[in-house]
Design a protein around this motif. Structure first.
Motif, mmCIF file in Angstrom:
data_model
loop_
_atom_site.group_PDB
_atom_site.id
_atom_site.type_symbol
_atom_site.label_atom_id
_atom_site.label_comp_id
_atom_site.label_asym_id
_atom_site.label_seq_id
_atom_site.Cartn_x
_atom_site.Cartn_y
_atom_site.Cartn_z
ATOM 1 N N UNK A 75 31.489 72.727 12.079
ATOM 2 C CA UNK A 75 32.173 71.642 10.979
ATOM 3 C C UNK A 75 33.223 70.999 11.865
ATOM 4 N N UNK A 76 34.481 71.647 11.805
ATOM 5 C CA UNK A 76 35.482 71.157 12.240
ATOM 6 C C UNK A 76 35.804 69.500 13.006
ATOM 7 N N UNK A 77 34.285 70.089 13.951
ATOM 8 C CA UNK A 77 34.011 69.145 15.330
ATOM 9 C C UNK A 77 33.787 67.733 14.154
ATOM 10 N N UNK A 78 32.918 68.158 13.791
ATOM 11 C CA UNK A 78 31.777 66.844 12.837
ATOM 12 C C UNK A 78 32.782 66.426 11.398
ATOM 13 N N UNK A 79 34.212 67.050 11.230
ATOM 14 C CA UNK A 79 34.896 66.542 10.278
ATOM 15 C C UNK A 79 35.376 64.843 11.190
ATOM 16 N N UNK A 80 35.750 66.199 12.765
ATOM 17 C CA UNK A 80 36.605 64.944 13.668
ATOM 18 C C UNK A 80 35.979 63.838 13.212
ATOM 19 N N UNK A 81 34.689 63.260 13.897
ATOM 20 C CA UNK A 81 33.995 63.009 14.224
ATOM 21 C C UNK A 81 33.758 61.018 13.257
ATOM 22 N N UNK A 82 33.809 61.767 11.826
ATOM 23 C CA UNK A 82 33.658 61.837 10.278
ATOM 24 C C UNK A 82 35.311 60.760 10.321
ATOM 25 N N UNK A 83 35.866 61.140 10.353
ATOM 26 C CA UNK A 83 37.693 60.898 10.143
ATOM 27 C C UNK A 83 37.491 59.418 11.185
ATOM 28 N N UNK A 84 37.174 59.894 12.667
ATOM 29 C CA UNK A 84 37.277 58.716 13.631
ATOM 30 C C UNK A 84 36.445 57.312 13.544
ATOM 31 N N UNK A 85 35.090 57.600 13.372
ATOM 32 C CA UNK A 85 34.530 56.364 11.964
ATOM 33 C C UNK A 85 35.365 55.745 10.880
ATOM 34 N N UNK A 86 35.982 56.607 10.401
ATOM 35 C CA UNK A 86 36.405 55.509 9.100
ATOM 36 C C UNK A 86 37.832 55.415 9.819
ATOM 37 N N UNK A 87 38.729 55.775 10.737
ATOM 38 C CA UNK A 87 39.524 55.333 11.052
ATOM 39 C C UNK A 87 39.723 53.986 11.429
ATOM 40 N N UNK A 88 38.241 53.159 12.355
ATOM 41 C CA UNK A 88 37.895 52.469 13.681
ATOM 42 C C UNK A 88 36.959 51.910 13.106
ATOM 43 N N UNK A 89 35.939 52.237 12.230
ATOM 44 C CA UNK A 89 35.318 51.481 11.643
ATOM 45 C C UNK A 89 33.865 50.782 12.503
ATOM 46 N N UNK A 90 33.672 52.101 13.193
ATOM 47 C CA UNK A 90 32.812 51.285 14.482
ATOM 48 C C UNK A 90 31.522 51.768 14.342
ATOM 49 N N UNK A 91 31.184 51.928 13.301
ATOM 50 C CA UNK A 91 29.478 52.666 13.064
ATOM 51 C C UNK A 91 29.656 53.494 11.637
ATOM 52 N N UNK A 92 28.683 53.530 10.708
ATOM 53 C CA UNK A 92 28.901 54.254 9.311
ATOM 54 C C UNK A 92 27.992 55.818 10.345
ATOM 55 N N UNK A 93 28.938 56.829 8.835
ATOM 56 C CA UNK A 93 28.549 57.713 9.332
ATOM 57 C C UNK A 93 27.129 58.980 8.087
ATOM 58 N N UNK A 94 25.980 59.332 8.574
ATOM 59 C CA UNK A 94 25.713 59.958 7.669
ATOM 60 C C UNK A 94 25.091 61.412 7.824
ATOM 61 N N UNK A 95 25.834 62.596 6.594
ATOM 62 C CA UNK A 95 25.943 63.519 6.913
ATOM 63 C C UNK A 95 24.671 64.560 6.176
ATOM 64 N N UNK A 96 23.913 64.711 6.238
ATOM 65 C CA UNK A 96 22.998 65.961 5.220
ATOM 66 C C UNK A 96 22.836 67.579 5.833
ATOM 67 N N UNK A 97 23.050 68.160 4.935
ATOM 68 C CA UNK A 97 23.753 69.499 4.908
ATOM 69 C C UNK A 97 22.420 69.782 3.849
ATOM 70 N N UNK A 98 22.039 70.005 3.188
ATOM 71 C CA UNK A 98 21.964 70.439 1.762
ATOM 72 C C UNK A 98 20.436 70.037 1.256
#
Length: 598
Positions: A75-98
């Motif tokens: 989950x740390x890894x997934x959070x890192x990916x999300x933050x990077x995408x939010x910073x550089x705007x290279x992709x939109x991010x969708x997360x589903x767990x529940x």
């Protein structure tokens, strides 16, 4: 050793490791724990490389499976990916767990998609608004930012109430593959500076039925519950295709190890989700799929599917395994946590791992530990004698309560989540007497398939020497036909073996409707039912403690510890909502019920 009084006082007054050492699904969207880029860098580098290949159209779709034991930093890894995408705007991010209902997996994914796109993107506004801005800019050959677009929308709407209709027609002139024009209209409505209009537009995009007055105001068609589920996958595909016209989308499926099963297929949560990911892979224009799971889940469940090759060829074009820490990783991890702590306290430490001994940390690294074990070791070796020990559940509960506070507007409309929290709360009271009711059992409602899902559970007990069976129906976040159907069943005491029906809801029920007729019967003297007003403040602690129970394995807690915490802190027994459900019915409609349209 430093003689700096500020440093010593900081160390004595606060233990930065004394916090829940688990990254939960809600943490993916916040800053969360300190990120150590060197940990599992091979995994994040591979994912960022995949995003770049899709962005530059070298490949349309890439599926990546992450296999990791619990505690290795998935989950740390997934959070890192999300933050990077939010910073550089290279992709939109969708997360589903529940996934609350595996039998409605497509509708549940649509809900997760809509909720993910509510999160802040690279332009400081929701990802929905980023998408709406991109759609408008293409249709009108403009270059608005999301912030400028929200202001533009507000200005135009003031002079032209039909602006969304006109813009939708313009977009449809270039988007010939959109089957449902209302999807374009709803996305454009997310630009509204009126929070109510924005919220209802997103609710519609999430597959919810809107109050008819709201649907009419936004020009969106309401569908039946059956039709919405049938249309969910088509809606998902159209939204993803729209996104793909402007940016890649990264879709992450996490926490697939739920023990629940799909009644319709007999598949597990991980199998149902993997099949959904495969179907999405086949349908979208461009994106990166990430599925994260335990190695045993991959071997025992995904590889066991009859269509295993078809699934794995798509979701696991690349397989990444996360690894245990080495000595240098332990040093990097602890140093990063301490650096953040000392920066926050405004003090300087003599070395990167002070007050720990670097040699001991390296020895710990030789055991190839998990991240959580290292952080736990730091917590236990940080002057623990200076502060009284907390109940083992305390920090987890505070973490989940904060998460509930941040998303209560969504949770308070999720009838399944509310019902699950209430059911667990009542289960902690079995054997106790509250409001003159001695609770003996929390039971399922035995019903035919057509009647299932309306009455959530019943409370069985003794009251003044008589058996009492209270049917609890959470009819929140619903209106129209579902509300009517739920109330109809709540008054059928003989059919469902009840002595009392209890409606849980915050919003008014319109006069002149069939639902209101059933409500009047429920509250009439001969049935003695009750409407207990749902209030967010009452539900917050119940939702939080239920989240702790669901994540107890992650938090390394036992059910007994959690129930002990509930009882010690009177979380359930002093809750107004719990007491109202058990108390003698007033037979009245709550005065504080709010209008459906608010």
């Amino acid at each position: 050793m430093s003689n700096d009084n500020g440093l010593i006082n900081a160390i004595k007054s606060h233990n930065p490791f004394d916090r829940p050492l688990v990254v939960r699904s809600q943490d993916i969207w916040v800053t969360g724990f300190p990120d150590v880029p060197s940990l599992n860098a091979h995994a994040s580098d591979a994912i960022f490389d995949a995003v770049e290949k899709v962005r530059t159209k070298q490949q349309p779709v890439i599926g990546i499976t992450i296999k990791a034991e619990r505690g290795l930093g998935k989950s740390h890894l997934i959070s890192r990916i999300r933050r990077r995408l939010q910073t550089d705007g290279s992709a939109l991010f969708v997360y589903t767990s529940e996934i609350n209902d595996l039998n409605r997996i497509k509708g549940e994914f649509l809900r997760n998609l809509a909720n993910s796109l509510k999160q802040i993107g690279s332009q400081g506004m929701s990802q929905w608004r980023e998408l709406a801005t991109a759609i408008f800019n293409e249709a009108y050959n403009k270059a608005f930012t999301s912030d400028e677009m929200v202001r533009h929308f507000s200005e135009v709407l003031r002079v032209n109430s039909k602006v969304v209709e006109h813009w939708t027609d313009r977009v449809l002139g270039i988007k010939h593959d959109i089957e449902n024009p209302d999807i374009i209209a709803a996305i454009l409505w997310t630009l509204s500076s009126n929070p109510s209009e924005e919220r209802y537009a997103i609710n519609w995009l999430a597959g919810q039925e809107l109050p008819q007055s709201r649907a009419d105001a936004l020009g969106l068609a309401n569908s039946s519950a059956h039709d919405r589920e049938a249309q969910a996958f088509s809606t998902v595909r159209q939204i993803l295709d729209l996104i793909s016209d402007y940016k890649p989308i990264v879709i992450c499926f996490d926490e697939l190890e739920s023990i629940s099963m799909c009644n319709d297929s007999g598949f597990t949560a991980s199998q149902v989700t993997a099949i959904l990911a495969k179907d999405l892979y086949d349908k979208i224009k461009r994106g990166v799929f990430i599925t994260a799971m335990f190695p045993q889940t991959w071997t025992d469940q995904i590889r066991a599917l009859k269509e295993a090759e078809s699934v794995t060829d798509r979701i696991a074009q690349k397989t990444i395994e996360l690894t245990y820490l080495k000595s240098e990783d332990v040093i990097a991890l602890v140093s990063q946590w301490l650096r953040d702590f000392y920066d926050e306290q405004g003090v300087t430490s003599p070395n990167s791992v002070y007050p720990f001994d670097e040699g001991k940390l390296k020895e710990l690294g030789k055991e190839r530990p998990m991240v959580r074990k290292v952080l736990q070791w730091c917590k236990e070796n940080w002057n623990t004698e200076l502060t009284p020990p907390l109940h083992p559940v305390e920090s987890a509960y505070k973490k989940e309560l904060a998460a509930v506070e941040s998303k209560i507007q969504d949770d308070i409309e999720d009838k399944t989540k509310l019902a699950n929290a209430l059911r667990f709360s009542f289960s902690t009271l079995v054997g106790q007497i509250l409001e003159n009711v001695q609770i003996t059992e929390i039971a399922d409602i035995k019903a035919r398939s057509v009647d299932q899902g309306y009455i959530n559970f019943k409370i069985v007990g003794q009251e003044n020497g008589n058996v009492v069976k209270i049917g609890v129906a959470v009819l929140q976040g619903v209106s129209g036909r579902f509300l009517q159907a739920g109330l109809k069943r709540l008054i059928e005491y003989k059919e469902f073996d009840l002595t009392r029906g209890c409606l849980i809801r915050s919003k008014k029920i319109s006069s002149g409707t069939k639902a209101k007729q059933y409500l009047d019967k429920l509250l009439a003297h001969h049935l003695g039912g009750e409407w207990v007003l749902l209030k967010a403040e009452d539900m917050k602690p119940l939702l939080a403690i239920n989240s702790v129970m669901k994540a107890r394995h992650d938090y390394e807690l036992t059910e007994a510890q959690i129930i002990d915490f509930v009882l010690q802190n009177l979380i359930v027994i002093d809750n107004n909502l719990i007491r109202e459900i058990l108390s003698d019915p007033s037979g009245k409609i709550p005065e504080d019920a709010i209008d459906e349209d608010i």
